[in-house]
Design an enzyme around this catalytic site. Structure first.
Site: not given
Length: 247
Positions: A86, A150, A164
């Site tokens: 985090p 991807r 995108d």
């Protein structure tokens, strides 16, 4: 591309690595993923990998010895080591494209209250997928793996990710498919016109509109032409006028 994953829960990766785009990329030899069970490097008969934190407090901390034993061999063969944490830098499209250009990554999944601070030096960088805390680094690792995979050449058509959201600094324009009319809702006529220039202009305008409405924080860094800026001014006036009518 080769991606190694170091985790206490290798079974969480079984189905995702055999499914959809990632599964096909693995089957076609475009992507190789190896999942390493951190517990194999645990200490003693019980393969211990964690212990109580010095100074007290809730939870457990991953010990440094298993982490060093698992990660150092990956570093030695040239893997770029990423700790999912985090406190890391936010995962963005730009970062994903940077990582996709590398030939080998190693993703380290933290657990419990985190890892012993001395093991952080094993990572080349730390990455976070958002400002929240999960039970472990496995889901973030899967997100990062999917985002990067991807972008590997050949995994999907280049045109699919070049337009995108975020790829050009903007959100993607609206998409439509058959039927032409559904429950009284139609497809914008420009998309049915067959006029490629008009379609391209409509898509750019709608990408600007959607970004202005939903993520205006992206606009200062987006690569905008003068025509884009003029269009944004017009769209901003439209939004102000609509807001004034609502008031």
């Amino acid at each position: 591309m080769r991606i190694d994953v170091v985790t206490l829960f290798p079974e969480l990766f079984d189905a995702p690595l055999k499914t959809s785009v990632i599964g096909r990329a693995v089957d076609n030899g475009l992507l190789s993923v190896a999942v390493h069970d951190l517990r194999e490097h645990g200490l003693g008969r019980h393969r211990t990998v964690d212990d109580y934190p010095y100074g007290g407090g809730a939870g457990m901390v991953l010990r440094p010895e298993p982490l060093f034993t698992a990660i150092e061999p990956l570093r030695s063969v040239g893997a770029h080591v990423i700790l999912l944490d985090p406190a890391g830098e936010r995962l963005t499209d730009a970062l994903a494209r940077e990582l996709a250009a590398l030939s080998r990554l190693a993703l380290v999944c933290g657990r419990y209250e985190g890892i012993d601070e001395r093991a952080r030096g094993l990572a080349d960088r730390e990455v976070s997928i958002g400002d929240y805390v999960l039970t472990g680094g496995e889901l973030p690792a899967l997100v990062l793996l999917d985002v990067v995979a991807r972008l590997v050449p050949g995994v999907i058509e280049a045109a699919s990710h070049e337009e995108d959201s975020f790829a050009a600094g903007l959100l993607e324009y609206p998409q439509y498919t058959r039927p032409e009319e559904f429950r009284g809702m139609g497809v914008p006529q420009v998309l049915l016109s067959g006029h490629h220039g008009e379609v391209a202009r409509w898509r750019r305008r709608e990408a600007l509109r959607r970004t202005l409405e939903r993520r205006p924080d992206l606009l200062p860094e987006a690569p905008l032409a003068e025509l884009d800026r003029a269009e944004l001014e017009r769209l901003s006036r439209e939004l102000r006028d609509e807001a004034a009518k609502d008031d």
